[in-house]
Design a protein around this motif. Structure first.
Motif, PDB file in Angstrom:
ATOM      1  N   ILE A   1       0.855  -1.190   0.000  1.00 16.98           N
ATOM      2  CA  ILE A   1       0.000   0.000   0.000  1.00 16.98           C
ATOM      3  C   ILE A   1       0.891   1.239   0.000  1.00 16.98           C
ATOM      4  CG2 ILE A   1      -1.837   1.234   1.191  1.00 16.98           C
ATOM      5  CD1 ILE A   1      -2.444  -1.421   2.678  1.00 16.98           C
ATOM      6  N   GLY A   2       0.792   2.040  -1.057  1.00 17.04           N
ATOM      7  CA  GLY A   2       1.552   3.285  -1.132  1.00 17.04           C
ATOM      8  C   GLY A   2       2.694   3.196  -2.120  1.00 17.04           C
ATOM      9  N   ALA A   3       2.694   4.079  -3.128  1.00 12.72           N
ATOM     10  CA  ALA A   3       3.701   4.023  -4.193  1.00 12.72           C
ATOM     11  C   ALA A   3       4.616   5.235  -4.151  1.00 12.72           C
ATOM     12  CB  ALA A   3       3.026   3.900  -5.562  1.00 12.72           C
ATOM     13  N   GLY A   4       5.131   5.541  -2.965  1.00  9.48           N
ATOM     14  CA  GLY A   4       6.244   6.464  -2.838  1.00  9.48           C
ATOM     15  C   GLY A   4       7.547   5.705  -2.988  1.00  9.48           C
ATOM     16  N   ILE A   5       8.642   6.324  -2.586  1.00 14.70           N
ATOM     17  CA  ILE A   5       9.959   5.706  -2.787  1.00 14.70           C
ATOM     18  C   ILE A   5      10.099   4.411  -1.990  1.00 14.70           C
ATOM     19  CG2 ILE A   5      11.073   7.085  -0.975  1.00 14.70           C
ATOM     20  CD1 ILE A   5      12.667   6.134  -4.357  1.00 14.70           C
ATOM     21  N   ALA A   6       9.559   4.354  -0.772  1.00 14.64           N
ATOM     22  CA  ALA A   6       9.671   3.127   0.031  1.00 14.64           C
ATOM     23  C   ALA A   6       8.773   2.029  -0.525  1.00 14.64           C
ATOM     24  CB  ALA A   6       9.330   3.414   1.489  1.00 14.64           C
ATOM     25  N   GLY A   7       7.544   2.383  -0.900  1.00 13.45           N
ATOM     26  CA  GLY A   7       6.629   1.374  -1.412  1.00 13.45           C
ATOM     27  C   GLY A   7       7.047   0.806  -2.750  1.00 13.45           C
ATOM     28  N   THR A   8       7.470   1.685  -3.678  1.00  3.08           N
ATOM     29  CA  THR A   8       7.897   1.177  -4.986  1.00  3.08           C
ATOM     30  C   THR A   8       9.147   0.315  -4.855  1.00  3.08           C
ATOM     31  OG1 THR A   8       9.109   3.251  -5.401  1.00  3.08           O
ATOM     32  CG2 THR A   8       6.878   3.081  -6.289  1.00  3.08           C
ATOM     33  N   SER A   9      10.079   0.730  -3.991  1.00  6.33           N
ATOM     34  CA  SER A   9      11.300  -0.058  -3.800  1.00  6.33           C
ATOM     35  C   SER A   9      10.988  -1.414  -3.182  1.00  6.33           C
ATOM     36  CB  SER A   9      12.293   0.712  -2.919  1.00  6.33           C
ATOM     37  OG  SER A   9      12.693   1.919  -3.528  1.00  6.33           O
TER      38      SER A   9
ATOM     39  N   LYS B   1      -3.438   5.143  -3.807  1.00  5.34           N
ATOM     40  CA  LYS B   1      -4.730   5.836  -3.808  1.00  5.34           C
ATOM     41  C   LYS B   1      -4.780   6.985  -4.806  1.00  5.34           C
ATOM     42  CE  LYS B   1      -3.429   8.877   0.028  1.00  5.34           C
ATOM     43  NZ  LYS B   1      -2.648   9.675  -0.877  1.00  5.34           N
ATOM     44  N   GLY B   2      -3.610   7.578  -5.108  1.00  4.98           N
ATOM     45  CA  GLY B   2      -3.546   8.694  -6.032  1.00  4.98           C
ATOM     46  C   GLY B   2      -2.624   8.362  -7.189  1.00  4.98           C
ATOM     47  N   ARG B   3      -1.537   9.146  -7.319  1.00  7.07           N
ATOM     48  CA  ARG B   3      -0.568   8.897  -8.376  1.00  7.07           C
ATOM     49  C   ARG B   3       0.772   8.503  -7.754  1.00  7.07           C
ATOM     50  NH1 ARG B   3      -1.162  14.614  -8.356  1.00  7.07           N
ATOM     51  NH2 ARG B   3       0.769  15.742  -7.858  1.00  7.07           N
ATOM     52  N   VAL B   4       1.557   7.773  -8.502  1.00  4.85           N
ATOM     53  CA  VAL B   4       2.853   7.292  -8.007  1.00  4.85           C
ATOM     54  C   VAL B   4       3.752   8.487  -7.677  1.00  4.85           C
ATOM     55  CG1 VAL B   4       4.944   6.038  -8.624  1.00  4.85           C
ATOM     56  CG2 VAL B   4       2.702   5.132  -9.295  1.00  4.85           C
ATOM     57  N   GLY B   5       4.327   8.459  -6.479  1.00  4.99           N
ATOM     58  CA  GLY B   5       5.244   9.513  -6.067  1.00  4.99           C
ATOM     59  C   GLY B   5       4.597  10.869  -5.933  1.00  4.99           C
ATOM     60  N   GLY B   6       3.302  10.929  -5.698  1.00  6.69           N
ATOM     61  CA  GLY B   6       2.602  12.202  -5.717  1.00  6.69           C
ATOM     62  C   GLY B   6       2.777  13.054  -4.478  1.00  6.69           C
TER      63      GLY B   6
END
Length: 442
Positions: A23-31, A48-53
């Motif tokens: 859950i969550g596509a920031g730097i920690a989630g994508t990695s 929930k929104g956009r990647v890295g938003g």
């Protein structure tokens, strides 16, 4: 206003089952998702929104070992190893450069205050050293003003926040992972006392494990699941300049300002010494937990009462899986930056170097930073909810250590030997009587 972020399109259909839902596509989630996929696990990365938003694209862009809390040093060293090979890992340029970072000192006393860090640097072979004014001016031609010297770490670097998380997400999808955007996770799915998947606004996904890398949203999500995660938010404010000719390549922090050169030749500028803290209801709920940090960091915190108090007061804290959630009502946190701090920072920035004197502002933005009582992240399983893992509370350090955090979390989820000792990042430290230690890092 938010920064421009590279696109990373999501899939249209939900997978019925995966090994791990992130859950969550920031730097920690994508990695985390990419390293789990590289272990051969099926993974859904859900944003929930956009990647890295949010903060993953709104930070300074520094990737530094210098000044880290001693507990984070092994993690940032692993992260820097990953950053150096990130272009090959994801198949595109994320802008990482070993530019070096300086902390400028006005007085001899400021220089001497870095002595404890130099001991850490030597112990971990980081290579930080104190340099004289002449070397400062050699590294940064055009530097203006009196300076007693600087703390300099040549091995530190920078990357492009607007590129990194989307590039990692695209690589993850290209390797067979499922990326879902504009799809909020409403709740954990539970069976027989353990996590069995997630319930999203578009349906259920069964999973053997769930990782929450929700940044500033993590406390709210955990609270609905019955987990009291001690986490508050700090507002970071950044100015982006138009391209500047003949400016220094190094990143630096001085009196009231900090900067990082971008790939387009412009600079990101922030206040180097202060951050804004909005007083909200959680400030009172978590007052005792955060009191040591408040005492230690009071000079660097600008406390204020703003409209955010009422906004968070009105935010629902409990909901069922079939109800609309706060994550759907506010897809991307886009707070107003602190104009007063930015004016002070930009004035100091322009006065610091002849190349910056005519700098022009292109845009500005704010971002909410997830912080813990000891300013060290949680990268941990949650014993009370078997199968649930949390990676959050990066306290302004998340962009730099994000890749290493993702690799560590992937190891924990997969049951593999962890790349670094995970003990300092365990969630249980807030519950087992461990004293809150505020390190001398900066």
């Amino acid at each position: 206003m938010s920064p421009d972020v590279d696109p990373a399109p999501g899939a249209s259909e939900l997978p019925p089952r995966v090994d791990v839902a992130v859950i969550g596509a920031g730097i920690a989630g994508t990695s985390t998702a990419l390293f789990l996929r590289r272990k051969g696990l099926s993974v859904a990365l859900i944003e929930k929104g956009r990647v890295g938003g949010e903060q993953s694209s709104r930070n300074w862009g520094w990737c530094r070992a210098m000044g880290r809390d001693h507990r984070e040093i092994p993690l940032i060293q692993e992260s820097l190893r990953i950053w150096k090979r990130m272009d090959g890992l994801v198949g595109e340029d994320v802008g990482f450069r070993n530019c070096g970072i300086l902390y400028l000192c006005r007085t001899k006393a400021e220089m001497e205050a870095y002595a404890p860090w130099l001991e850490q640097s030597e112990r971990h072979q980081i290579g930080s050293r104190l340099i004289a004014p002449a070397e400062v001016r050699q590294l940064m031609p055009g530097f203006r003003g009196a300076v007693a010297g600087a703390l300099w770490t040549a091995s530190d670097g920078r990357a492009e926040p607007s590129r990194a998380s989307p590039a990692i997400a695209r690589a993850f999808a290209a390797e067979g992972g499922t990326l879902l955007t504009n799809c909020a996770v409403r709740a954990l799915d539970m069976q027989a006392g353990r996590v069995s998947g997630v319930v999203t606004e578009r349906g259920r996904i069964a999973a053997n494990a769930v990782v929450l890398a929700g940044g500033a949203w993590s406390r709210l999500f955990c609270g609905n699941a019955g987990i009291d995660l001690p986490q508050l938010k700090v507002l970071g404010s950044v100015i982006r300049t138009h391209p500047i000719a003949n400016g220094p390549d190094q990143s630096a922090a001085g009196d009231h300002y900090a900067f990082r050169r971008r790939a387009d030749g412009g600079y990101n500028v922030a206040h180097g010494g202060r951050s804004t803290v909005d007083v909200v209801p959680d400030s009172f709920r978590l007052f005792s937990a955060f009191l040591p940090a408040l005492r230690s960091e009071r000079k660097g915190l600008k406390l204020r009462v703003s409209k955010r108090f009422l906004e968070e007061w009105r935010t629902v804290r409990r909901w069922s899986a079939d109800e609309e959630t706060p994550f759907e009502r506010e897809r991307v946190l886009d707070p107003e930056p602190d104009g007063k701090l930015l004016r002070q920072a930009f004035d100091a920035f322009r006065a610091s170097n002849a190349a910056f004197a005519q700098a022009r502002e292109h845009s500005r933005w704010g971002g909410l930073i997830d912080v813990t009582p000891d300013a060290v992240p949680v990268i941990s399983g949650i014993d009370a909810l078997p199968g649930f893992f949390v990676a959050t509370g990066f306290s302004g350090h998340g962009f730099g250590i994000g890749p290493g955090a993702g690799r560590l979390m992937a190891d924990l989820v997969a049951g593999d030997d962890p790349v670094v000792d995970p003990a300092p990042f365990r969630f249980g430290r807030f519950r087992d009587g461990t004293p809150t230690l505020i390190d001398a890092g900066f």
